[in-house]
Design an enzyme around this catalytic site. Sequence first.
Site: not given
Length: 350
Positions: A131, A256
């Site tokens: 990710c 993120h």
Amino acid sequence: MTGRPTLAVVGATGAVGTVLLRILSQRADIWGDIRLIASPRSAGRKLAVRGEEVEVAALAEEAFDGVDIALFDVPDEVAARWAPVAVAKGAVVVDNSGAFRADPDVPLVVPEVNPHAARRRPRGIVSSPNCTTLTMIVALGALHAEFGLRELVVSSYQAVSGAGHAGVETLRRQLSLVAGTELGTSPGDVRRAVGDDTGPFPEPVALNVVPWAGSLCDDGWSSEEMKVRDESRKILGLPQLPVAVTCVRVPVVTTHSLTVHARFEGEVTVGKAREIMATAPGVVLCDDPAAGEFPTPADVVGTDPTWVGRVRRALDDPTALELFVCGDNLRKGSALNAAQIAELVAAEAD
């Protein structure tokens, strides 16, 4: 494959699996049967996908009978054991774990960057990246295609959902303990308040940042940092690309963020870079600091694109750009990219 392909979702009850089922319900419906598979303890549960309740089957060899594409979102060791079983049953596996990403016979695919790679899969498996890599690689891939990337320096600001349900539960529990207090003003006061139960993190994450994600590798590097380096090289086809990464966990639930210092083969301009990213599939340019406009996790969460802002040319290097990027680590960072790969594979039969 004849007709609409049968898709199996392995790990359907996990954090990413839950998001994946929503994504499958939102995107163009190309699938015939969708089977939901999870550990035996989750078997029998019913989950909604495409507006219907589907019963979860236990992970077993017979669960893959008649499956065309099996999308795995399970721990590495589970994928390593069961992905070859699915392939032997005739399925193409799209794997979201780290079990096969470094295997030279398993392509590592981001559909906006290297879709062609998905067609060559000697082991019958296609891997989806980590990710953190996915948060930046779509924007970087577009810039690399124009300018030629030659060096990368990255710092990540990673949401706790990257550590699964346990990461989110840990942050919420710690926030309840520190909310409304004067904590964060003396050494160790937050640690004493939250106690020794720091969940999947080595330090408290509430009122704090933790400069660590993953497990320990050689010379003090973390596994998460090594993934970003190795995966970026493989996806971009730059096996010798110099990459330096520092991964940091922050008190954000989902999405993120990364700061990116990217050096290219020749001189770059902000105008051209902005033009590239404004038109790149899967990228949204959000960059007007004078108006207070730049991507933040609170705004990006729940969306599919990579969001890019703070685009600047390096002060001391006319070949380098500075960027700030955000991406929902459960959508493009995990579930969406895997779903896009599965759609690529399914389209081969058209």
